[in-house]
Design an enzyme around this catalytic site. Structure first.
Site, PDB file in Angstrom:
ATOM      1  N   GLU A  52      41.243  74.209  72.814  1.00 29.37           N
ATOM      2  CA  GLU A  52      42.053  72.995  72.931  1.00 29.37           C
ATOM      3  C   GLU A  52      41.623  71.932  71.921  1.00 29.37           C
ATOM      4  OE1 GLU A  52      44.774  72.413  74.396  1.00 29.37           O
ATOM      5  OE2 GLU A  52      44.921  74.256  75.554  1.00 29.37           O
ATOM      6  N   TYR A 135      45.362  64.564  77.568  1.00 27.42           N
ATOM      7  CA  TYR A 135      45.988  65.871  77.407  1.00 27.42           C
ATOM      8  C   TYR A 135      44.967  66.990  77.534  1.00 27.42           C
ATOM      9  CZ  TYR A 135      47.315  70.194  75.336  1.00 27.42           C
ATOM     10  OH  TYR A 135      47.479  71.538  75.144  1.00 27.42           O
ATOM     11  N   ASP A 153      51.938  68.823  75.818  1.00 31.42           N
ATOM     12  CA  ASP A 153      51.718  68.809  74.375  1.00 31.42           C
ATOM     13  C   ASP A 153      53.073  68.669  73.682  1.00 31.42           C
ATOM     14  OD1 ASP A 153      52.950  71.288  74.597  1.00 31.42           O
ATOM     15  OD2 ASP A 153      51.325  72.418  73.654  1.00 31.42           O
TER      16      ASP A 153
END
Length: 365
Positions: A52, A135, A153
């Protein structure tokens, strides 16, 4: 204001979407496949976190080789914490957005030292770690720990603005989108749901010419019903990027070694390796011309290179000089065999390539 009424159908998309994901999930090196999950295989939070961080502002295809290298060299967060920071920066070189690499190392240190090598399993706990924003915390919580977090996203923004014709322009629409995603996220398999949405946006609900006929939730898509798929998400017109100027200086010793310096830890390209440059910044030009060189030499212009950062374009005039006596300048000399392995960001590789066109094509001059 948006005219969408997502509450009427948002919760109903999980079942068909997960069924589609079970058949069509992308094979990614950090992902546990739906079949393996059914067999009880669980995600490794370290690998999810690493992927990520790498995927922020970067494509899946660009990330894959970096991810594979990192997990082979540092297979656990404890191993990454024990690594030398310079080695981490070298391994990251070329992936861009270098503050991510510094935060990656800092976060690994904190997890290893303060959490016994175990990542927190909640959004709140993850948000407290260096380099992890809303996020990323939601993505790790959902994918690694199956927490029902709203993961949003760019792909997911596109899917949901089309599903519900959310006409509020981005980025103002982000809270509205997140609320709809939260409503749609199921209590069961929230991590697979998030990854299914990512795959849908990457392979079906693409920015241009989406393959709506193949979409498992196309009957629920308001933009498809009105024929306006490509009008979403709504974005404000982009501002022209400013151009910054500067100069870069490639000093070559008689044995072919090149003078390199480490950039300051703070700011753009912080902690990375490069050739000496003038003091350009995001907001101001640096000096230009051979007169701005860090020391006297027979500097010869090698042309101008351009590199586009997120908020501006940088144009550097590159100069080269052969030096017989080592200058009194901070830094170190890197020979032709070592140079390609230095922690060089792309803009510095461009500057070196202006002086040595074959350097990064064959690994040597």
């Amino acid at each position: 204001m948006s005219s969408a009424k997502p509450s009427q159908s948002a919760p109903g998309i999980a079942t068909p979407l997960l069924a589609w994901y079970d058949r069509h999930a992308r094979a990614l090196p950090w992902r546990i496949s739906p079949a393996d999950r059914k067999e009880g295989v669980v995600a490794d939070p370290y690998r999810i976190w690493l992927s990520e961080i790498m995927l922020q502002q970067t494509t899946v295809q660009a990330v894959k080789p970096y991810f594979d290298f990192f997990v082979e060299r540092w297979p656990t967060v404890e191993a990454l914490a024990a690594a030398d920071s310079e080695d981490v920066m070298k391994a990251w070189a070329g992936l861009g957005y270098y503050s991510r690499a510094r935060n990656l190392k800092t976060c690994a240190d904190v997890v290893a030292r303060d959490h016994g090598g175990r990542f927190p399993d909640s959004e709140e706990g993850l948000l407290a770690l260096p380099g992890i924003g809303p996020y990323t915390a939601a993505a790790i919580a959902a994918i690694a720990f199956d927490r029902p977090a709203a993961v949003v996203d760019g792909n997911i923004e596109r899917v949901f603005t089309r599903l519900f014709e959310i006409s509020t322009p981005l980025p103002s629409a982000k809270p509205e989108i997140r609320a709809v995603v939260a409503e749609a996220t199921p209590a069961a398999r929230p991590g697979d749901f998030a990854q299914a949405l990512m795959d849908l946006g990457a392979t079906i609900c693409t920015p241009k010419r989406p393959a709506c006929a193949l979409c498992p939730i196309n009957e629920r898509c308001q933009a498809r019903q009105s024929g306006r798929q490509e009008q979403f998400p709504v974005k404000l017109p982009k501002k022209a990027k400013p151009v910054r100027l500067g100069a870069a200086f490639v000093a070559e010793r008689q044995d072919g070694a090149v003078l390199l310096v480490k950039r300051p830890d703070k700011g753009l390209l912080g902690g990375m390796t490069g050739v000496p440059t003038t003091n350009w910044t995001v907001r101001a030009d640096g000096e230009t011309g051979a007169k701005s060189a860090p020391f006297a030499a027979e500097w010869r212009s090698m042309g101008v290179i351009s590199h586009v950062f997120t908020h501006f374009e940088l144009r550097l005039e590159v100069f080269h000089a052969a030096v017989t006596l080592p200058p009194d300048h901070d830094g170190w000399w890197s020979d032709g065999d070592s140079l390609p392995g230095e922690a060089l960001p792309t803009v510095m590789k461009k500057a070196l390539s202006a002086a040595f066109p074959l350097l990064f094509k064959k690994g040597k001059r």
